[in-house]
Design an enzyme around this catalytic site. Structure first.
Site, short mmCIF file in Angstrom:
data_model
loop_
_atom_site.label_atom_id
_atom_site.label_comp_id
_atom_site.label_asym_id
_atom_site.label_seq_id
_atom_site.Cartn_x
_atom_site.Cartn_y
_atom_site.Cartn_z
CE1 TYR A 33 3.20 17.46 23.03
CE2 TYR A 33 2.18 16.03 21.39
CZ TYR A 33 3.29 16.73 21.86
OH TYR A 33 4.47 16.72 21.15
CE LYS A 149 2.81 20.25 21.07
NZ LYS A 149 4.11 20.02 20.40
CD GLU A 182 8.24 18.97 12.82
OE1 GLU A 182 8.05 20.09 13.32
OE2 GLU A 182 7.33 18.14 12.63
CG LEU A 207 3.64 21.48 15.71
CD1 LEU A 207 2.22 20.96 15.51
CD2 LEU A 207 4.15 21.08 17.08
#
Length: 285
Positions: A33, A149, A182, A207
């Site tokens: 996505y 992702k 993250e 990411l």
């Protein structure tokens, strides 16, 4: 205005939009996505988002459902049909519909494509940025390929819920070596006592955020010193500033981590300035 979704070639009412029960995104989280900011009715950094989409699809050996120009046109049409001036557009591609089997379906199985858009309360976002947000740290428990992702976000969901229950806005994952990777839906940053902006390299473990890339461009253009390295929660507790970045939040100051107040407990000048100048460096189309 009623919301409209794009589902596999058709614009349909959002309330009745659906995919097949054997779509591999539903069965296996076999898909990817992207979330793109919409500002003034225009897409922000669409080129970079589509670049990352193509990379994610390539890593999973899923075909792009249509050409890039056509896909960008669908994104803009969904934004327009929903009357979104400021908000986000969400794009999801899965390996498609096939009899449930772990192995890939037969060659020629068409990927599934869903696009939705929604408005954002920009005034509320600005009020939140003026106050700053709280963060907690949680153990890293995701698969190693977080650079893709994918829609497989269960660890992120659980981390975000843990943050919510703790009265925080975000959770930062901490790896086995004790370093922040993250956030559950954001990239993590600190500003050291000597004014250096620190964020983990996007080589592994995180990411490669599109908003992150724009912030790096902005910081360099403004003459700020950037260091791409890992940092610990303990270093973050003593930082001059901390902030998070994502398409849905832009640059959001962090004022507390694990109950530790960051500096004076107010958003710092670096985060405020980067947020204010963000769209000067972003691509709007």
């Amino acid at each position: 205005m009623s919301r409209i979704a794009y589902v596999n070639g058709r614009y349909v009412p959002h309330r009745t939009a659906s995919v097949h029960v054997e779509d591999r995104g539903y069965q296996f989280s076999d898909g990817v996505y992207e979330v793109c900011e919409v500002r003034g009715g225009h897409l922000v950094d669409a080129r970079r988002h589509l670049d990352r989409l193509e990379r994610s699809l390539s890593e999973l050996r899923i075909a792009l459902p249509m050409g890039r120009a056509a896909l960008a046109a669908v994104l803009r049409e969904v934004v327009a049909r929903n009357g979104v001036k400021d908000g986000i557009v969400y794009l999801q591609v899965t390996r498609g519909v096939a009899r449930r089997d772990h192995a890939f379906p037969a060659p020629g199985t068409a990927p599934s494509l869903v696009v939705t858009a929604r408005r954002a309360d920009m005034a509320a976002q600005e009020r939140l940025a003026e106050q700053g947000v709280r963060v907690i740290c949680v153990p890293e428990n995701r698969w190693p390929r977080v650079d893709i992702k994918t829609v497989g976000l269960l660890p992120n969901v659980l981390a975000k819920q843990q943050a919510k229950e703790a009265g925080a806005r975000e959770a930062w994952f901490v790896d086995a070596s004790g370093h922040v990777t993250e956030g559950s839906s954001t990239n993590a940053w600190i500003v050291t006592g000597d004014g250096r902006i620190v964020t983990r390299p996007a080589e592994n473990g995180i990411l490669k955020g599109i908003t992150r890339a724009v912030v790096l461009d902005a910081a360099k253009a403004l003459g700020l010193v950037i260091v791409e390295r890992a940092f610990t929660p303990q270093e973050a507790y003593g930082a001059r500033e901390a902030f998070i970045t994502a398409a849905s939040t832009l640059v959001m100051p962090v004022v507390e981590i694990d109950g530790h107040t960051i500096a004076d407990g107010r958003p710092g000048p670096v985060a405020r300035d980067l947020r204010h100048r963000f769209h000067t460096f972003a691509e709007v189309s």
